[in-house]
Design a protein around this motif. Structure first.
Motif, PDB file in Angstrom:
ATOM      1  N   ALA A  14       0.840  -1.191   0.000  1.00  7.77           N
ATOM      2  CA  ALA A  14       0.000   0.000   0.000  1.00  7.77           C
ATOM      3  C   ALA A  14       0.879   1.247   0.000  1.00  7.77           C
ATOM      4  O   ALA A  14       1.887   1.309   0.707  1.00  7.77           O
ATOM      5  CB  ALA A  14      -0.923  -0.004   1.208  1.00  7.77           C
ATOM      6  N   SER A  84       0.247   5.674  -5.241  1.00  8.96           N
ATOM      7  CA  SER A  84      -0.492   5.697  -3.976  1.00  8.96           C
ATOM      8  C   SER A  84      -1.536   4.583  -3.927  1.00  8.96           C
ATOM      9  O   SER A  84      -2.706   4.812  -3.585  1.00  8.96           O
ATOM     10  CB  SER A  84      -1.168   7.060  -3.781  1.00  8.96           C
ATOM     11  OG  SER A  84      -0.221   8.100  -3.810  1.00  8.96           O
ATOM     12  N   LYS A  86      -3.872   1.539  -3.012  1.00  9.88           N
ATOM     13  CA  LYS A  86      -4.596   1.178  -1.807  1.00  9.88           C
ATOM     14  C   LYS A  86      -5.030  -0.279  -1.892  1.00  9.88           C
ATOM     15  O   LYS A  86      -5.090  -0.855  -2.980  1.00  9.88           O
ATOM     16  CB  LYS A  86      -5.834   2.064  -1.660  1.00  9.88           C
ATOM     17  CG  LYS A  86      -5.563   3.556  -1.713  1.00  9.88           C
ATOM     18  CD  LYS A  86      -6.865   4.346  -1.713  1.00  9.88           C
ATOM     19  CE  LYS A  86      -6.613   5.838  -1.827  1.00  9.88           C
ATOM     20  NZ  LYS A  86      -7.877   6.612  -1.842  1.00  9.88           N
ATOM     21  N   SER A 114      -1.629  -4.547   2.550  1.00 10.76           N
ATOM     22  CA  SER A 114      -1.757  -3.448   3.526  1.00 10.76           C
ATOM     23  C   SER A 114      -0.779  -3.627   4.671  1.00 10.76           C
ATOM     24  O   SER A 114      -0.108  -4.647   4.776  1.00 10.76           O
ATOM     25  CB  SER A 114      -3.185  -3.400   4.044  1.00 10.76           C
ATOM     26  OG  SER A 114      -3.550  -4.649   4.604  1.00 10.76           O
TER      27      SER A 114
END
Length: 114
Positions: A14, A84, A86, A114
């Motif tokens: 992430a 960036s 996610k 994550s």
């Protein structure tokens, strides 16, 4: 016919970045626009970004500012720069070409840890 081959997917943490590539071959003159779509498990395929033959681009709201679609006409390749990243960006990403028909690549998996 148009053939599309995606590459560049993989596993990323992430906040990291990936660049997807889509090599285009065949009847390229039939193409009006190129796009990236994605499909997450259990969800419908959704548009990520599109680039038109004149160079204009469009993005899904959730990707604006993080993803950039571009192309290299000399190499017949379309790119998707993803920054960036996610966890919710995890999906199979598909390249698509639109003209008198719609053509699809086989997809490339993007996994964000994550």
């Amino acid at each position: 016919q148009v053939q599309l081959v995606e590459s560049g997917g993989g596993l990323v943490q992430a906040g990291g970045s990936l660049r997807l590539s889509c090599a285009v071959s065949g009847s390229i003159f039939r193409i009006n626009s190129m796009a990236w779509y994605r499909q997450a498990p259990g969800k419908q395929r959704e548009l990520v970004a599109r680039i038109f033959s004149g160079g204009s681009t469009g993005y899904a709201d959730s990707m604006k500012g993080r993803f950039t679609i571009s192309r290299d006409n000399a190499k017949n390749t379309v790119f998707l720069q993803m920054n960036s990243l996610k966890a919710e960006d995890k999906a199979v990403y598909y390249c698509s070409a639109a003209g008198w028909s719609t053509w699809w690549g086989q997809g490339t998996q993007v996994t964000v840890s994550s």
